[in-house]
Each structure stands twice: as C-alpha cells, then as structure tokens.
Design an enzyme around this catalytic site. Structure first.
Site, PDB file in Angstrom:
ATOM      1  N   ASN A 250       0.831  -1.216   0.000  1.00 16.63           N
ATOM      2  CA  ASN A 250       0.000   0.000   0.000  1.00 16.63           C
ATOM      3  C   ASN A 250       0.866   1.267   0.000  1.00 16.63           C
ATOM      4  OD1 ASN A 250       0.583  -0.933   2.536  1.00 16.63           O
ATOM      5  ND2 ASN A 250      -1.540  -1.109   3.187  1.00 16.63           N
ATOM      6  N   CYS A 251       2.057   1.153   0.602  1.00 16.50           N
ATOM      7  CA  CYS A 251       2.944   2.331   0.641  1.00 16.50           C
ATOM      8  C   CYS A 251       3.436   2.712  -0.757  1.00 16.50           C
ATOM      9  CB  CYS A 251       4.145   2.061   1.539  1.00 16.50           C
ATOM     10  SG  CYS A 251       3.667   1.422   3.149  1.00 16.50           S
TER      11      CYS A 251
ATOM     12  N   ALA B  27      -4.653  -8.549  18.455  1.00 15.60           N
ATOM     13  CA  ALA B  27      -4.890  -7.504  17.438  1.00 15.60           C
ATOM     14  C   ALA B  27      -3.576  -6.783  17.179  1.00 15.60           C
ATOM     15  CB  ALA B  27      -5.957  -6.531  17.909  1.00 15.60           C
TER      16      ALA B  27
HETATM   17  P1  FAD Z   1      -3.630  -2.966   6.300  1.00 11.04           P
HETATM   18  O1  FAD Z   1      -2.304  -3.185   5.699  1.00 11.04           O
HETATM   19  O2  FAD Z   1      -4.397  -1.787   5.854  1.00 11.04           O
HETATM   20  O3  FAD Z   1      -4.478  -4.263   6.046  1.00 11.04           O
HETATM   21  C1  FAD Z   1      -5.778  -4.394   6.535  1.00 11.04           C
HETATM   22  C2  FAD Z   1      -6.553  -5.306   5.614  1.00 11.04           C
HETATM   23  O4  FAD Z   1      -7.641  -5.828   6.339  1.00 11.04           O
HETATM   24  C3  FAD Z   1      -7.151  -4.592   4.428  1.00 11.04           C
HETATM   25  O5  FAD Z   1      -6.694  -5.129   3.221  1.00 11.04           O
HETATM   26  C4  FAD Z   1      -8.645  -4.761   4.584  1.00 11.04           C
HETATM   27  O6  FAD Z   1      -9.308  -4.980   3.365  1.00 11.04           O
HETATM   28  C5  FAD Z   1      -8.723  -5.963   5.462  1.00 11.04           C
HETATM   29  N1  FAD Z   1      -9.941  -6.019   6.288  1.00 11.04           N
HETATM   30  C6  FAD Z   1     -10.439  -5.064   7.090  1.00 11.04           C
HETATM   31  N2  FAD Z   1     -11.533  -5.474   7.721  1.00 11.04           N
HETATM   32  C7  FAD Z   1     -11.737  -6.739   7.324  1.00 11.04           C
HETATM   33  C8  FAD Z   1     -12.717  -7.701   7.643  1.00 11.04           C
HETATM   34  N3  FAD Z   1     -13.687  -7.436   8.497  1.00 11.04           N
HETATM   35  N4  FAD Z   1     -12.635  -8.894   7.055  1.00 11.04           N
HETATM   36  C9  FAD Z   1     -11.643  -9.190   6.175  1.00 11.04           C
HETATM   37  N5  FAD Z   1     -10.693  -8.317   5.856  1.00 11.04           N
HETATM   38  C10 FAD Z   1     -10.732  -7.108   6.418  1.00 11.04           C
HETATM   39  N6  FAD Z   1       3.336   3.307   6.324  1.00 11.04           N
HETATM   40  C11 FAD Z   1       4.669   3.489   6.445  1.00 11.04           C
HETATM   41  O7  FAD Z   1       5.250   3.111   7.472  1.00 11.04           O
HETATM   42  N7  FAD Z   1       5.390   4.088   5.434  1.00 11.04           N
HETATM   43  C12 FAD Z   1       4.800   4.505   4.290  1.00 11.04           C
HETATM   44  O8  FAD Z   1       5.477   5.028   3.395  1.00 11.04           O
HETATM   45  C13 FAD Z   1       3.406   4.344   4.153  1.00 11.04           C
HETATM   46  N8  FAD Z   1       2.784   4.768   3.028  1.00 11.04           N
HETATM   47  C14 FAD Z   1       1.442   4.544   2.899  1.00 11.04           C
HETATM   48  C15 FAD Z   1       0.807   4.962   1.730  1.00 11.04           C
HETATM   49  C16 FAD Z   1      -0.540   4.740   1.574  1.00 11.04           C
HETATM   50  C17 FAD Z   1      -1.213   5.223   0.326  1.00 11.04           C
HETATM   51  C18 FAD Z   1      -1.279   4.074   2.576  1.00 11.04           C
HETATM   52  C19 FAD Z   1      -2.747   3.818   2.402  1.00 11.04           C
HETATM   53  C20 FAD Z   1      -0.678   3.656   3.742  1.00 11.04           C
HETATM   54  C21 FAD Z   1       0.694   3.885   3.916  1.00 11.04           C
HETATM   55  N9  FAD Z   1       1.356   3.489   5.070  1.00 11.04           N
HETATM   56  C22 FAD Z   1       2.698   3.706   5.212  1.00 11.04           C
HETATM   57  C23 FAD Z   1       0.617   2.863   6.193  1.00 11.04           C
HETATM   58  C24 FAD Z   1       0.772   1.363   6.163  1.00 11.04           C
HETATM   59  O9  FAD Z   1       0.379   0.893   4.929  1.00 11.04           O
HETATM   60  C25 FAD Z   1      -0.095   0.773   7.270  1.00 11.04           C
HETATM   61  O10 FAD Z   1       0.385   1.256   8.496  1.00 11.04           O
HETATM   62  C26 FAD Z   1      -0.065  -0.734   7.290  1.00 11.04           C
HETATM   63  O11 FAD Z   1      -0.443  -1.256   6.068  1.00 11.04           O
HETATM   64  C27 FAD Z   1      -1.008  -1.238   8.381  1.00 11.04           C
HETATM   65  O12 FAD Z   1      -1.094  -2.614   8.340  1.00 11.04           O
HETATM   66  P2  FAD Z   1      -2.420  -3.370   8.848  1.00 11.04           P
HETATM   67  O13 FAD Z   1      -2.176  -4.806   8.685  1.00 11.04           O
HETATM   68  O14 FAD Z   1      -2.801  -2.867  10.169  1.00 11.04           O
HETATM   69  O15 FAD Z   1      -3.552  -2.865   7.863  1.00 11.04           O
END
Ligand code: FAD
Length: 851
Positions: free
Chosen positions: A69-70, A308
């Site tokens: 996503n980054c 979580a």
């Molecule tokens: P995510 O990676 O967002 O994954 C969560 C997933 O859970 C999603 O795909 C969603 O569809 C799924 N989901 C949610 N609810 C449900 C459900 N009920 N059932 C099934 N699936 C579900 N961070 C950095 O450190 N450096 C960066 O340069 C950076 N750039 C970024 C650029 C962008 C455009 C974005 C959007 C984010 C960026 N980030 C960056 C932030 C980083 O991507 C997030 O901190 C990280 O991805 C978080 O991980 P996560 O697993 O918590 O959530």
C-alpha cells in the site's frame, strides 16, 4: 453451514480457495487471521514458520493480500510503472509456500467469543458461514476518514487505501489529463499524492486545515516544504478547508472555507485514518480513548484468545508511555510477528512505538523519530533542543547538500527524546541512527562519541550525528547558553541582537533590529556593545555565533547563541508567516521564493559567461561565490549557479534585490537549485542598495507626532510609496512612538516616572486624537465615522497593510528610553534602531519626510 461444505462451494467457484481444506476437523491449533496485508500476512507467515501443523486461515475482504500500500502513490505517479510490482505476495504464493488457507473476498462480519467462531461473508457468492478458532488475530487496518462535506461522495472524489482506490484514481487522472486536482490534507499521503499528480502533469492544489503541512513535525521543521511545494507547482492553501464539493461542467467545483472556489477534475481526501475497530467493538473487546483496540504488550486484546495488531490498535509510546495511534507499516509487520510468537507460547514483547517515519516531497526528504516538541509540551515533559544544518557529506565532494536536524533531549541527563530532519540527501540515514539511539536509551554524549562510517561521498569525519551531539553536549554542559528563534523575534528590553556574519551575508537578510559585527572583528569592536544588556548572538547556522559567544563570555558579557542561526530563524519566520496563507505555485521555469520575485524569463538573450557548481557550499558560500564571479563581469553578463542549500532561493532573491543584480531565473533541478543572475548596474560606493529603478529607491519618513491625522498621513504616504516599489522606512520618535503601542496593557516593570508617562500617553492607534478640532474626542470620533462611510481604511488597517507591504517600522531606541516605553509594549514587527539606521536609509533615498 459446515466448514467442509463452505470449502466445497467456494472451491467450485474460485480455484484460489479450493486448494487446502480448513483444518477445523483436525486437533491442531486453528488460527484465523482477519486482514491479509501488513500485519495479517506477517502473522500468518510467522505462524507457519513456528508450526507446520497449525490450521491457518487468512480472511481478506479485498481481492489482494500482502500488497504494497505504501507504493500506491508511486504507481499513480508513474515511478512504479508495472502494477504487478505492488503485489508483494499473491494468494497463490501464500498457499503454495506457507500452506495457508487464503480466502480473498471474504469479510469477517462478527465474532462469537463464547463459542470462539468468526462469522464470514463471502462477498462474491453471498454465502455466510462461521469459522472456528483457537486463536483469532485482528489486523483490519484503518479506514480513511471521509470528512462530512457536502459532495464528498460525488464521483471523482477519492480516498486512497486499496488497490481498487489506486486504480480508480489513476483512471480518473488519465481521463482528465490537463485538469487540476485538489487534495485535502497535507499529511504523508496528501504530500505523496501531490507529487504523484504533478508527475502526471496535473495542476495541484493542496488544502490543509492547520497552518502547516506534516503536522507530526514541529512547524519550523515543516516550513521548507511550503517552498518545495510551490517550486514544484503545487498551490498550497494553509489554514483552509473544503466546505463543499459540487459538480461543474463535467468536473467538480470545490469551495474553500476562505470563500475561494477551485474547478478541478478530481479530489483526493487524505485527512487521516481511523482504526477499523467495529468488529472488535461489536464483539465487546476493550476499545481505547483514541478509538483503537486495546492490547497488552503481547498483542493480546481483552479476550485472551484474540490478538490484534497494526493500524487498528492503540500502542504505547515508547518514550512518552501514553496510549497513541501510530499507523505505520513497520510496527504492523513486527506486531504480526509478535502475535504469532505468543500464540505459540513464545514470550515475545512489543515495547511500544516511537513514530519513526519519513516522506519524500519532491526533492526533499522529511522525517522524524521519537517525540516532537509540541508533544513534549503537551506531556509537560522538560526538554532542551538544538538545531544544526551540516552538509549531507563532505562539502568538497560533489553533490553535498545541507540537511537540517532538530534534536530534542532531556535537560538533566541528555537522553534523546526526539529528532526531526529535512534535506535532499542523507535524512534517512541520520534519522535511523537516531531512532536506534532512542531505542537504546542513549544520550547526546553518546551521539558525540559515535563512530560512524565515513568517506567523502557518504559523510563527514564529523558526521551530522556527531555534530548534533557536540552542540547538544555544549548546551548540556553549560559551555554555551543558547536561545531560540522566538526570543530573537521579540527580544526583551535588556537584550541586544548581534549578527556576527559578514556584510555580504547580511545583505541577503538579517533579523530585524540586529547590529552587525563580523566575528573576525568582534574582539576589536567590543566597545560597541552594551555591557548592561544580554547579547543574543547569531550567525548563519550557529557555529560562528557560538564562537562569538565564547569571545563575549570571556570578556565579561552575558551572551546567548541562537541555535541553528539565521537559517533556523528564517524557518520559524516562514512557518509563522505561512499560517492561514495561500502559497501559490511558482510559474514554470520561474520561482517566487520567500515572497521575492524573480524576473520573468524573457525572450531577451542572457549571456551566461560563467557556470558555478556551488552544491557543496553552505550559505554564505554560494552568495560569496556569486559576488566574486559577478565582480569579474561587465553589466548585462550573467552567471549560472547550481546550489544545494534549500535556503538559497530566498537568499539570492534578497541579495539581488539589495545589490541591484537581476535574478533572471531559478529552478529546482533534481534536489538542487539552478539560478541565472545578470550583473546589474554599478552600485553606489557607500552603501549597497537597489540601484536599478528610481522607483525602488528608499523613502524615509520620520514620524515625530502622535496625532491621529498626522499618523494617517504618514501611513498613507508609506503605503503609496511601497506600492510604487519603493523601500520604505518609517522612523518613530518621541510622541510618534505611541502609534506603535499595543492597545492592551502589557505587564512590564517600570519606575514611577515611566508609569506616569505610560498613563498619560495614548496607547496605540485607537487612542490617538486629532491635532486640531479634537473637541474633547468628538471631532476624532466624527472623522472616524466619515472615514468609515467613505470606506477609507482605518489607521490600524493602514499600519497592517504597511507591514504586509514590507514597510520597515523602526522605533527610536533613545526616545523609548526617555519615555519609558518598553519593547514588549510595541506591536510585532517593529525594529529598534538608532539615528544611524534612519540616516542610512535617508542617505540612499530620494524622499525624506518629517511628520
Ligand atoms: P492494512 O495493511 O491496511 O491491512 C488491513 C486489511 O484488512 C485490508 O486489506 C482490509 O481490506 C482488510 N480487512 C479489514 N476489515 C476486514 C474484515 N472485516 N474482514 C476481512 N478483511 C478485512 N506506512 C509506512 O510506514 N510508510 C509509508 O510510506 C506508508 N505509506 C502509505 C501509503 C498509503 C497510500 C497508505 C494507504 C498507507 C501507507 N502506510 C505507510 C501505512 C501502512 O500501509 C499501514 O500502516 C499498514 O499497512 C497497516 O497494516 P495493517 O495490517 O494494520 O492494515
């Protein structure tokens, strides 16, 4: 429906989910993970590495797991041309390599904690079923906040979280190639999107609610970004927000809180994210005050079978200890791993997040680690700080550029509390070292002692990290008393500003009210400095100011050195000036840095006789080189110079303005600035000043009177002269000083006579009286009424517009002393000066008035 039955149905529809049956029938541990990207995918892979027999099911609502996503802004911008590069791991790859039951397009809709099952909705088939677990891991991430703005749901208005969002934005940008995009929110994603859309040749307006972009940083450290954005064609609306979005001739019309409206092709909303905690909340898990899922340091929620991780949780700040939200990819990945460890009873602890982050904004990198100054203030935690501006690598090796580093530390033991950095090279490496130093609990003394790798292309024998350590250790040990830009903006009555730079540097700008004694002349000219006042010494970046302070201290003066020097002061001043401002993008191939206007690149041929590479030089180096080279040329010949210093655009514009040379063009060029300067007419020998046009010659007005009508006349003339391009200085003496007094009472210590004077004299423009026909105040009230009717600006407004037009307001220090008026009682932006400052401007000017 049973799990076996589910697999059968889904398996027949989608080859992807049919490969491995769910192991709910086996006696092995059943792990269900919700969310298949950063935290979820890491947890799944680690779990498999820890157990070959566990049943691991990964539920992902979207069509892809483990995507970058980054990297999405860089695909939109075209740097990552191949979309497939963003798919770090496919569902198929995850199944084959890790034997994980990956179910894409499957949303977890509920948790039955009693029976330990998760309700799942297969979005494609509509089938709903429940999935048993022994351990459940929630990694659902965070959702972009969609502000409550009329029209926020119109087609063409986007947020960016998923690959589907990315594809939609890219398609919209392609469809409206020449149109403008409006971005709401100047955080990481907003800034990255601004660059991405500029790279696609779109016009970009960035609207930011607060007075600065990148609010994680302190305002002065983010200030250089304003100029960078303008230089790269982004209009920046600070202190503004979008109040409505409507449709307009096949596109959109955005209305801002300032009343402006912008017609555009697409809108990106990037005002932040909020934890996706609904599933957890509905299941009765503990949710923190910031809206994130509460976990312990094993990533366990309030239910011991449920873990979580990632953006959905609240974390403990590593330094501050407070619960906070820090949605970053690194922590999410590590937390996923820790959750897996604990599921398999491996004691693994998350020690908190420190918010280490970095962002690329065109030619600059900007980032931070640990606590910012504003957070420290909010937490009420004592701190001290230093600013340094060293070169990214040895300045004699090509390509060096300055980086600005702010270091926050504990004033007692020197423990590092936070750091912020901005520059075009070497920012990441320094922040990483400092992030490790914070983790290890190191102090500024440790930074001083660090042995870091060095060869000229990479660093300096005294690395910026060592250098910051030296400066901070000096402060800690009391070798030098430092002060900060705020103190220099409003020095107290018993303080004097001393600029120890060379006259050439002063020509490019100094702090109002400062007297100039170059460091190398300081020992001989000590007699010019008052012994009863504290000297606030400054140079360009802090080193010569420090040396000056050592000389002054050894000679019995009280002295403080401005940390980070004039460069930091300018960042503070720029941050202050930018609040609630619209900073317009520089037209192509020109720039208007710091409000100074470069001459438009005209068709007239410029004869460039010399090219200078001054990339390794720090201010005043580039200006000195320019001066040296221009001295060898005849009028009309030009020099082209390449400079790495981010402060150069403002410096060179001010320097050209005060020396009569012409800044023909300045462009940002791959992290550097390329400027063309045409040698101007010969300068008057006595004092440097604008010698080109008659209109720009100085106008000096001595304002002796404190009468309302005379004050009005003085400011009307001053505004008019400024509008005609003249450099205007108003010198306020005796009764005229009352015009500059603040309307409200200011607490200052005064003796009896000073207090009596204070009572008797009018306090500010609102209290001045007509010189004739005052009629006990009725005449003054009448004239003000007539002025209002005829829409004549009030005296207060005239003063305000004069300040905005750059009119220099100088209060006579001698009269202030006589009349018992203290600096704190005067409005902001007034300089203190002696008769020399008036004569200096009068001598150069062609209009001198005494009112
Ligand atoms: P995510 O990676 O967002 O994954 C969560 C997933 O859970 C999603 O795909 C969603 O569809 C799924 N989901 C949610 N609810 C449900 C459900 N009920 N059932 C099934 N699936 C579900 N961070 C950095 O450190 N450096 C960066 O340069 C950076 N750039 C970024 C650029 C962008 C455009 C974005 C959007 C984010 C960026 N980030 C960056 C932030 C980083 O991507 C997030 O901190 C990280 O991805 C978080 O991980 P996560 O697993 O918590 O959530």
């Amino acid at each position: 429906m049973s799990q076996e039955k589910h697999n059968e149905i889904v398996g027949s529809d989608t080859a992807e989910t049919a490969v491995v049956p769910n192991k709910s029938v086996s006696q092995e541990r059943r792990i269900v993970i919700v969310g298949g990207v950063a935290g979820g995918a890491s947890c799944a892979a680690r779990a498999r590495r820890l157990s070959e027999t566990a049943s691991i099911t990964l539920l992902e609502r979207g069509r892809h797991i483990s995507f970058a996503n980054c990297g999405m802004p860089y695909h939109i911008g075209g740097q990552i041309a191949d979309r497939r590069r963003l798919l770090v791991q496919t569902s198929e790859g995850m199944r084959t390599r890790f034997r994980i039951d990956v179910r894409i397009g499957c949303e977890a809709t509920g948790i039955d904690r009693q029976n330990r099952t998760v309700a799942v909705h297969d979005l494609a088939s509509g089938v709903q079923y429940s999935l048993p677990y022994d351990a459940l891991v929630l990694s659902p991430g965070a959702e972009p906040i969609r502000p409550d703005i009329p029209g926020a749901d119109l087609p063409g208005v986007f947020t960016l979280r998923s690959l589907a969002d990315m594809d939609a934005i890219k398609a919209a940008a392609e469809a409206c190639k020449s149109a403008r995009a409006v971005i709401l929110g100047g955080g990481y994603i907003g800034l990255e999107m601004a660059e991405a859309l500029r790279d696609r040749q779109m016009e970009v307006s960035l609207v930011q609610h607060s007075g600065q972009v990148m609010t994680a940083l302190d305002a002065e450290m983010a200030a250089p970004l304003n100029r960078e954005l303008a230089l790269h064609g982004v209009d920046l609306h600070l202190g503004a927000t979008i109040t409505a979005i409507g449709q307009h001739e096949g596109g959109l019309r955005v209305t801002l809180s300032t009343g402006e409206s912008i017609v555009c092709g697409l809108v990106i909303l990037s005002v932040g994210v909020r934890p996706e905690a609904k599933l957890a909340r509905d299941a009765g898990l503990a949710i923190g005050s910031r809206g994130g899922i509460v976990v312990d340091d094993h990533m366990r929620t309030s239910d011991e079978a449920i873990f979580a991780v990632g953006d959905a949780i609240e974390v403990k700040h590593f330094l501050g200890g407070q619960q906070t939200l820090l949605p970053l990819a690194g922590p999410a990945n590590r937390q996923g791993r820790i959750a897996a460890d604990n599921i398999f009873d491996r004691p693994s602890v998350y020690h908190g997040s420190q918010g280490t982050a970095i962002c690329k904004v065109f030619g600059l990198a900007v980032g931070l680690t640990g606590l910012s100054e504003k957070e420290l203030r909010r937490l009420g935690r004592p701190y001290d700080k230093v600013y340094v501006h060293p070169a990214s690598h040895a300045s004699y090796y090509p390509g060096a550029s300055p980086l600005s580093l702010k270091l926050l530390f504990d004033p007692q033991d020197g423990k590092i509390l936070g750091a912020q950095a901005i520059g075009s090279e070497g920012v990441d490496k320094r922040l990483d070292v400092l992030a490790v130093a914070i983790r290890a609990g190191l102090t500024v003394r440790d930074l001083r002692d660090m042995e870091l790798c060095y060869a000229p292309p990479y660093g300096s024998a005294k690395d910026p990290i060592n250098y910051a350590g030296f400066v901070a250790t000096n402060v800690l040990d009391g070798d030098v008393a430092s002060c900060h830009a705020q103190a220099c903006m409003k020095p107290a009555g018993d303080q004097v500003l001393l600029d120890v730079r060379t006259p050439e540097e002063v020509e490019a700008g100094t702090i109002p009210g400062a007297r100039n004694i170059p460091l190398d002349q300081l020992r001989e000219r000590l007699g010019e400095l008052p012994r009863d006042k504290e000297i606030l010494a400054f140079c360009q970046v802090g080193l010569r100011g420090y040396l000056g302070c050592r000389i002054l201290k050894a000679n019995g003066f009280r002295c403080r050195n401005l940390s980070g020097g004039y460069k930091t002061y300018k960042d503070f001043a720029a941050a202050e000036a930018a609040k609630n401002q619209t900073i317009k993008a520089a037209p192509a191939n020109e720039t208007t840095p710091g409000g100074c206007t470069a001459q438009p690149a005209s068709a007239e041929k410029v004869c460039v006789t010399r090219e200078i590479d001054a990339r390794g030089l720090q201010c005043p180096g580039p200006i000195m080189r320019l001066k040296e080279e221009l001295a060898k040329l005849t009028d009309g010949q030009a020099v082209r110079i390449l400079v790495g210093d981010n402060g150069f655009p403002a410096d060179v514009a001010a320097w050209c303005h005060s020396t009569g040379h012409q800044l023909r063009e300045i462009v940002a060029d791959g992290g550097h600035f390329r400027a063309t300067i045409v040698k101007g007419q010969a300068q008057p020998a006595a004092a440097p000043g604008p010698a080109s046009a008659e209109a720009s010659r100085p106008t000096s007005i001595v304002v002796f009177s404190g009468d309302f009508d005379k004050a009005m006349a003085a400011f009307i003339i001053a505004n008019g002269a400024a509008a005609m391009g003249s450099e205007v200085t108003m010198f306020f003496t005796f009764w005229g000083l009352n015009i500059l007094r603040k309307g409200q009472k200011v607490q200052v210590r005064k003796n009896l006579v000073e207090r009596m004077f204070g009572w008797m004299m009018p306090r500010g423009p609102e209290h001045l009286k007509l010189s004739k026909m005052n009629l006990a105040g009725c005449g003054t009230a009448m004239i003000k009424g007539i002025m209002r009717k005829k829409n004549v600006a009030s005296l207060g407004e005239l003063i305000q517009s004069a300040r905005q037009a750059g009119v220099k307001l100088v209060a006579c220090s001698m009269s202030m002393g006589l009349m018992g008026i203290h600096r704190e009682e005067l409005i902001d932006g007034v300089e203190e000066g002696g008769v020399a400052s008036y004569l200096g401007s009068a001598e150069r000017g062609n209009v001198n008035l005494f009112i």
